[in-house]
Design a protein around this motif. Structure first.
Motif, PDB file in Angstrom:
ATOM      1  N   GLY A 126      67.766  24.328  52.025  1.00 53.64           N
ATOM      2  CA  GLY A 126      67.411  25.523  52.791  1.00 53.64           C
ATOM      3  C   GLY A 126      66.002  25.997  52.474  1.00 53.64           C
ATOM      4  O   GLY A 126      65.184  26.234  53.363  1.00 53.64           O
ATOM      5  N   GLU A 127      65.737  26.064  51.193  1.00 55.68           N
ATOM      6  CA  GLU A 127      64.424  26.533  50.722  1.00 55.68           C
ATOM      7  C   GLU A 127      63.315  25.522  51.081  1.00 55.68           C
ATOM      8  O   GLU A 127      62.215  25.899  51.492  1.00 55.68           O
ATOM      9  N   GLN A 147      68.003  23.880  62.124  1.00 57.92           N
ATOM     10  CA  GLN A 147      69.206  23.193  62.578  1.00 57.92           C
ATOM     11  C   GLN A 147      70.374  23.639  61.695  1.00 57.92           C
ATOM     12  O   GLN A 147      70.163  24.072  60.576  1.00 57.92           O
ATOM     13  N   PRO A 148      71.582  23.512  62.224  1.00 56.71           N
ATOM     14  CA  PRO A 148      72.737  23.968  61.432  1.00 56.71           C
ATOM     15  C   PRO A 148      72.891  23.219  60.114  1.00 56.71           C
ATOM     16  O   PRO A 148      73.314  23.787  59.118  1.00 56.71           O
ATOM     17  N   ASP A 149      72.531  21.953  60.114  1.00 62.23           N
ATOM     18  CA  ASP A 149      72.657  21.150  58.899  1.00 62.23           C
ATOM     19  C   ASP A 149      71.390  21.293  58.054  1.00 62.23           C
ATOM     20  O   ASP A 149      70.311  20.866  58.459  1.00 62.23           O
ATOM     21  N   ALA A 154      65.728  20.188  56.460  1.00 63.73           N
ATOM     22  CA  ALA A 154      64.713  19.977  55.426  1.00 63.73           C
ATOM     23  C   ALA A 154      63.943  18.680  55.685  1.00 63.73           C
ATOM     24  O   ALA A 154      62.711  18.647  55.580  1.00 63.73           O
ATOM     25  N   VAL A 155      64.662  17.629  56.041  1.00 64.66           N
ATOM     26  CA  VAL A 155      63.994  16.347  56.299  1.00 64.66           C
ATOM     27  C   VAL A 155      63.103  16.455  57.535  1.00 64.66           C
ATOM     28  O   VAL A 155      61.975  15.941  57.549  1.00 64.66           O
TER      29      VAL A 155
END
Ligand SMILES: [Zn+2]
Length: 217
Positions: A126-127, A147-149, A154-155
């Motif tokens: 998240g960060e 995005q929800p995931d 992050a990617v």
């Protein structure tokens, strides 16, 4: 304290240079004064089940007296494995290309090692998504839609920031995982980020993040 420089060499090429490896001399991250090379130390790095011994030069700031280790961008702080195999596994799993077991086999690492990378990265996803999205925008790139995931976010954010940074000299050749490693000061898979410096030429970017504010780098 450590700083990460955008090293374009392969692990083997870097290792075979030994102490003769040439590292660009940075400014002191605390006070921007000139630094002098100040010895260094040896450590190991593992890539494809092979360990290499590499020399990490140190610099010392003449003004504030602080020393900094200059890590090549393929090294993760306090991790034996190089950044790229870890990134490859994380990227594959995040993209849904395959599960951890197959990604581990493709990277030539034990399943448990790969699972540890994905867990650690996911814990900070998240960060990392927020920081890298902000960095992408700061570098003139696209804003990344959350995005929800969190892993996928992050990617995607790392990819967007890398695309933006690749327009600046020296970064395109490094690939996104060395880039991500450099931005996070080698702490991409650490429990907490300690030195979020991105050194591009003589400019230094610090991705905005509230918890980094006020922390002494
Ligand atoms: Zn200094």
């Amino acid at each position: 304290m450590s700083m990460v420089w955008p090293c374009p060499l392969t692990v083997d090429a870097y290792a075979s240079l030994g102490r003769a490896v040439r590292v660009p001399r940075p400014e002191c991250p605390s006070c921007s004064s000139p630094v002098v090379f100040w010895s260094g130390y040896w450590r190991h790095v593992r890539r494809r089940e092979r360990e290499r011994k590499i020399f990490i030069p140190r610099v010392r700031c003449r003004a504030c007296g602080v020393t900094h280790a200059l890590l090549p961008a393929f090294v993760l702080v306090r991790r034996l494995d190089a950044a790229e195999p870890a990134g490859a596994v994380i990227g594959k799993v995040a993209g849904g290309a395959c599960g951890v077991r197959r990604a581990a086999a493709a990277a030539g690492v034990p399943h448990t090692t790969a699972r540890g990378w994905v867990r650690r990265f996911t814990a900070r996803a998240g960060e990392l998504a927020v920081s890298f999205s902000a960095l992408a925008v700061e570098l003139g790139g696209e804003a990344v839609r959350p995005q929800p995931d969190p892993l996928r976010s992050a990617v995607a954010a790392i990819g967007a920031a890398f695309t933006a940074a690749a327009g600046l000299p020296g970064w395109a050749a490094l690939g996104r995982w060395r880039f991500a490693c450099a931005v996070t000061g080698g702490s991409l898979l650490a429990a907490s980020a300690t030195s979020p410096f991105l050194i591009i030429g003589r400019r230094r970017f610090m991705p905005p993040r509230s918890s980094w504010r006020g922390r002494v780098p």
